[in-house]
Write a protein that holds these residues in place. Structure first.
Motif, PDB file in Angstrom:
ATOM      1  N   MET A   9     -13.716  26.807 -42.154  1.00 19.77           N
ATOM      2  CA  MET A   9     -14.001  27.208 -43.527  1.00 19.77           C
ATOM      3  C   MET A   9     -13.472  28.596 -43.869  1.00 19.77           C
ATOM      4  SD  MET A   9     -15.365  24.464 -44.438  1.00 19.77           S
ATOM      5  CE  MET A   9     -15.848  24.895 -46.096  1.00 19.77           C
ATOM      6  N   GLY A  10     -13.121  29.388 -42.875  1.00 20.01           N
ATOM      7  CA  GLY A  10     -12.632  30.739 -43.136  1.00 20.01           C
ATOM      8  C   GLY A  10     -13.255  31.742 -42.182  1.00 20.01           C
ATOM      9  N   MET A  11     -12.999  33.030 -42.431  1.00 22.38           N
ATOM     10  CA  MET A  11     -13.505  34.080 -41.559  1.00 22.38           C
ATOM     11  C   MET A  11     -14.438  35.016 -42.326  1.00 22.38           C
ATOM     12  SD  MET A  11     -10.369  35.101 -39.009  1.00 22.38           S
ATOM     13  CE  MET A  11     -11.534  35.909 -37.896  1.00 22.38           C
ATOM     14  N   THR A  12     -15.344  35.644 -41.583  1.00 18.13           N
ATOM     15  CA  THR A  12     -16.275  36.599 -42.171  1.00 18.13           C
ATOM     16  C   THR A  12     -16.716  37.571 -41.083  1.00 18.13           C
ATOM     17  OG1 THR A  12     -18.303  36.831 -43.468  1.00 18.13           O
ATOM     18  CG2 THR A  12     -18.304  35.172 -41.732  1.00 18.13           C
ATOM     19  N   GLN A  13     -17.697  38.390 -41.403  1.00 16.98           N
ATOM     20  CA  GLN A  13     -18.236  39.358 -40.450  1.00 16.98           C
ATOM     21  C   GLN A  13     -19.739  39.157 -40.315  1.00 16.98           C
ATOM     22  OE1 GLN A  13     -17.172  43.043 -42.306  1.00 16.98           O
ATOM     23  NE2 GLN A  13     -15.072  43.026 -41.549  1.00 16.98           N
ATOM     24  N   VAL A  14     -20.245  39.315 -39.113  1.00 14.60           N
ATOM     25  CA  VAL A  14     -21.688  39.289 -38.885  1.00 14.60           C
ATOM     26  C   VAL A  14     -22.071  40.534 -38.102  1.00 14.60           C
ATOM     27  CG1 VAL A  14     -21.894  36.783 -38.962  1.00 14.60           C
ATOM     28  CG2 VAL A  14     -21.388  37.905 -36.795  1.00 14.60           C
ATOM     29  N   TYR A  15     -23.305  40.945 -38.282  1.00 14.74           N
ATOM     30  CA  TYR A  15     -23.786  42.169 -37.643  1.00 14.74           C
ATOM     31  C   TYR A  15     -25.009  41.863 -36.792  1.00 14.74           C
ATOM     32  CZ  TYR A  15     -20.762  44.672 -40.885  1.00 14.74           C
ATOM     33  OH  TYR A  15     -19.666  45.131 -41.585  1.00 14.74           O
ATOM     34  N   MET A  21     -20.588  44.830 -35.012  1.00 11.43           N
ATOM     35  CA  MET A  21     -19.955  43.885 -35.935  1.00 11.43           C
ATOM     36  C   MET A  21     -19.049  42.926 -35.182  1.00 11.43           C
ATOM     37  SD  MET A  21     -16.951  43.072 -37.699  1.00 11.43           S
ATOM     38  CE  MET A  21     -15.925  44.525 -37.806  1.00 11.43           C
ATOM     39  N   TYR A  22     -19.151  41.638 -35.516  1.00  7.99           N
ATOM     40  CA  TYR A  22     -18.273  40.619 -34.954  1.00  7.99           C
ATOM     41  C   TYR A  22     -17.453  40.009 -36.085  1.00  7.99           C
ATOM     42  CZ  TYR A  22     -21.073  40.596 -30.633  1.00  7.99           C
ATOM     43  OH  TYR A  22     -21.717  40.935 -29.464  1.00  7.99           O
ATOM     44  N   ALA A  23     -16.137  39.919 -35.894  1.00 11.96           N
ATOM     45  CA  ALA A  23     -15.303  39.129 -36.797  1.00 11.96           C
ATOM     46  C   ALA A  23     -15.338  37.689 -36.295  1.00 11.96           C
ATOM     47  CB  ALA A  23     -13.870  39.655 -36.805  1.00 11.96           C
ATOM     48  N   VAL A  24     -15.802  36.770 -37.132  1.00  9.11           N
ATOM     49  CA  VAL A  24     -16.034  35.400 -36.685  1.00  9.11           C
ATOM     50  C   VAL A  24     -15.365  34.405 -37.631  1.00  9.11           C
ATOM     51  CG1 VAL A  24     -18.224  35.958 -35.571  1.00  9.11           C
ATOM     52  CG2 VAL A  24     -18.212  35.222 -37.960  1.00  9.11           C
ATOM     53  N   THR A  25     -15.071  33.243 -37.096  1.00 10.62           N
ATOM     54  CA  THR A  25     -14.595  32.109 -37.884  1.00 10.62           C
ATOM     55  C   THR A  25     -15.771  31.165 -38.112  1.00 10.62           C
ATOM     56  OG1 THR A  25     -12.373  32.262 -36.954  1.00 10.62           O
ATOM     57  CG2 THR A  25     -12.983  30.190 -37.998  1.00 10.62           C
ATOM     58  N   VAL A  26     -15.967  30.770 -39.360  1.00 12.90           N
ATOM     59  CA  VAL A  26     -17.047  29.848 -39.708  1.00 12.90           C
ATOM     60  C   VAL A  26     -16.500  28.420 -39.629  1.00 12.90           C
ATOM     61  CG1 VAL A  26     -18.731  29.170 -41.444  1.00 12.90           C
ATOM     62  CG2 VAL A  26     -18.037  31.573 -41.243  1.00 12.90           C
ATOM     63  N   ILE A  27     -17.105  27.608 -38.780  1.00 15.77           N
ATOM     64  CA  ILE A  27     -16.703  26.211 -38.630  1.00 15.77           C
ATOM     65  C   ILE A  27     -17.868  25.331 -39.082  1.00 15.77           C
ATOM     66  CG2 ILE A  27     -15.945  24.414 -37.035  1.00 15.77           C
ATOM     67  CD1 ILE A  27     -14.766  26.589 -35.287  1.00 15.77           C
ATOM     68  N   GLU A  28     -17.632  24.581 -40.150  1.00 14.60           N
ATOM     69  CA  GLU A  28     -18.640  23.645 -40.627  1.00 14.60           C
ATOM     70  C   GLU A  28     -18.694  22.447 -39.681  1.00 14.60           C
ATOM     71  OE1 GLU A  28     -19.536  21.656 -44.909  1.00 14.60           O
ATOM     72  OE2 GLU A  28     -17.676  21.052 -43.937  1.00 14.60           O
ATOM     73  N   VAL A  29     -19.886  22.144 -39.196  1.00  8.96           N
ATOM     74  CA  VAL A  29     -20.042  21.026 -38.256  1.00  8.96           C
ATOM     75  C   VAL A  29     -21.078  20.066 -38.826  1.00  8.96           C
ATOM     76  CG1 VAL A  29     -20.610  20.341 -35.910  1.00  8.96           C
ATOM     77  CG2 VAL A  29     -19.463  22.520 -36.312  1.00  8.96           C
ATOM     78  N   LEU A  30     -20.583  19.052 -39.534  1.00 10.52           N
ATOM     79  CA  LEU A  30     -21.467  17.995 -40.014  1.00 10.52           C
ATOM     80  C   LEU A  30     -21.769  17.048 -38.855  1.00 10.52           C
ATOM     81  CD1 LEU A  30     -19.636  17.213 -43.383  1.00 10.52           C
ATOM     82  CD2 LEU A  30     -21.570  18.757 -43.001  1.00 10.52           C
ATOM     83  N   VAL A 189     -17.643  31.290 -34.401  1.00 11.96           N
ATOM     84  CA  VAL A 189     -16.831  31.539 -33.213  1.00 11.96           C
ATOM     85  C   VAL A 189     -16.167  32.900 -33.352  1.00 11.96           C
ATOM     86  CG1 VAL A 189     -14.907  30.728 -31.814  1.00 11.96           C
ATOM     87  CG2 VAL A 189     -16.399  29.082 -32.928  1.00 11.96           C
ATOM     88  N   ARG A 190     -16.264  33.698 -32.319  1.00 10.67           N
ATOM     89  CA  ARG A 190     -15.688  35.039 -32.366  1.00 10.67           C
ATOM     90  C   ARG A 190     -14.153  34.957 -32.358  1.00 10.67           C
ATOM     91  NH1 ARG A 190     -17.523  39.924 -28.298  1.00 10.67           N
ATOM     92  NH2 ARG A 190     -16.305  41.604 -29.253  1.00 10.67           N
ATOM     93  N   GLY A 191     -13.521  35.650 -33.292  1.00  8.11           N
ATOM     94  CA  GLY A 191     -12.058  35.673 -33.347  1.00  8.11           C
ATOM     95  C   GLY A 191     -11.494  34.587 -34.242  1.00  8.11           C
ATOM     96  N   GLY A 192     -10.169  34.409 -34.153  1.00  9.70           N
ATOM     97  CA  GLY A 192      -9.467  33.472 -35.020  1.00  9.70           C
ATOM     98  C   GLY A 192      -9.392  32.073 -34.436  1.00  9.70           C
ATOM     99  N   VAL A 193      -9.087  31.128 -35.319  1.00  7.58           N
ATOM    100  CA  VAL A 193      -8.997  29.715 -34.967  1.00  7.58           C
ATOM    101  C   VAL A 193      -7.716  29.163 -35.595  1.00  7.58           C
ATOM    102  CG1 VAL A 193     -10.021  27.452 -35.433  1.00  7.58           C
ATOM    103  CG2 VAL A 193     -11.468  29.346 -34.711  1.00  7.58           C
ATOM    104  N   PRO A 194      -6.962  28.304 -34.897  1.00  4.69           N
ATOM    105  CA  PRO A 194      -5.725  27.770 -35.465  1.00  4.69           C
ATOM    106  C   PRO A 194      -5.971  26.957 -36.725  1.00  4.69           C
ATOM    107  CG  PRO A 194      -5.880  27.296 -33.115  1.00  4.69           C
ATOM    108  CD  PRO A 194      -7.215  27.808 -33.541  1.00  4.69           C
TER     109      PRO A 194
END
Length: 230
Positions: A9-15, A21-30, A189-194
């Motif tokens: 779904m994209g990337m964001t930051q969580v604290y 701070m972690y730069a994370v990729t948001v993965i929707e898991v239905l 997930v921490r970091g980028g995703v293809p």
């Protein structure tokens, strides 16, 4: 070994509570609904077939509709095979959710890289650019195809040339899961995703790292704080 299907779904930051701070990729898991179970006796290998994302039956072929009718589940848009020792315990009709993985586990993410169209060797392979002077006659060319006298009658397979770039399977190894939420249906997930946004990805247990728990600090759940404040 375990696997699950999701959508990037994209990337964001969580604290975390201490401000990390972690730069994370948001993965929707239905929920991944099991539609078929394959066995060594019948198919030659162990695996389960899962359906992902709802889709109207009228938009599917009769053959695809028959798969879901036999499994007595709702019709899905995508079908995938998942392998792994832990996946063999699921039966037809069961749902696999985001809590299959826990924070701190190391995973591999498999997706399809962004398509870059037809690209030259400088962009595609990182070759050095030629002289920029007008008289050089060579700026972004592919260079000599000579092979030092070996097989000069043809181009040796594997020669780095211009061509179609991207839009192929890509795997990033040893990513750390920061947070999972089965109720809201997502994995951080921490970091980028293809892949591009909204593309389908597969999350699997890491094949080159042990599944030990990493020291990932718990992140702040802002939604809970907002409800408390109200």
């Amino acid at each position: 070994m375990k696997e699950i299907i999701g959508r990037k779904m994209g990337m964001t930051q969580v604290y975390t509570e201490d401000g990390t701070m972690y730069a994370v990729t948001v993965i929707e898991v239905l929920p991944n609904v099991v539609t078929l179970k394959k066995t060594v006796e019948r198919d030659g290998y162990d695996a389960i077939q899962v359906g992902y994302e709802e889709k109207k039956a009228s938009r599917l072929t009769k053959a695809r509709q028959g798969i879901f009718a036999k499994a007595n589940t709702t019709t899905k848009e995508f079908l995938f095979e998942l392998k792994g020792d832990e996946m063999n315990g699921y039966e037809v009709g069961q749902e696999i959710k985001a809590d299959l993985f826990q924070a701190g586990e190391i995973v591999d993410i498999i997706g399809k890289s962004k398509g870059r169209g037809y690209a030259g060797v400088i962009k595609r392979w990182g070759h050095k650019i030629g002289p920029k002077g007008h008289g050089s006659g060579y700026h972004r060319g592919q260079g000599s195809f000579a092979n030092n006298g070996r097989c000069n009658n043809r181009v040796i397979p594997g020669k780095k040339m211009s061509g179609h770039m991207g839009n192929q399977s890509a795997t990033v190894l040893n990513q750390i899961i920061v947070k999972t939420d089965a109720e809201k249906g997502y994995i951080l997930v921490r970091g980028g995703v293809p892949g591009a946004k909204k593309s389908i990805v597969k999350i699997r247990s890491a094949v080159k790292a042990s599944l030990q728990k990493y020291a990932v600090k718990p992140v702040i759940d802002r939604s809970v704080k907002a409800e408390t404040a109200e």
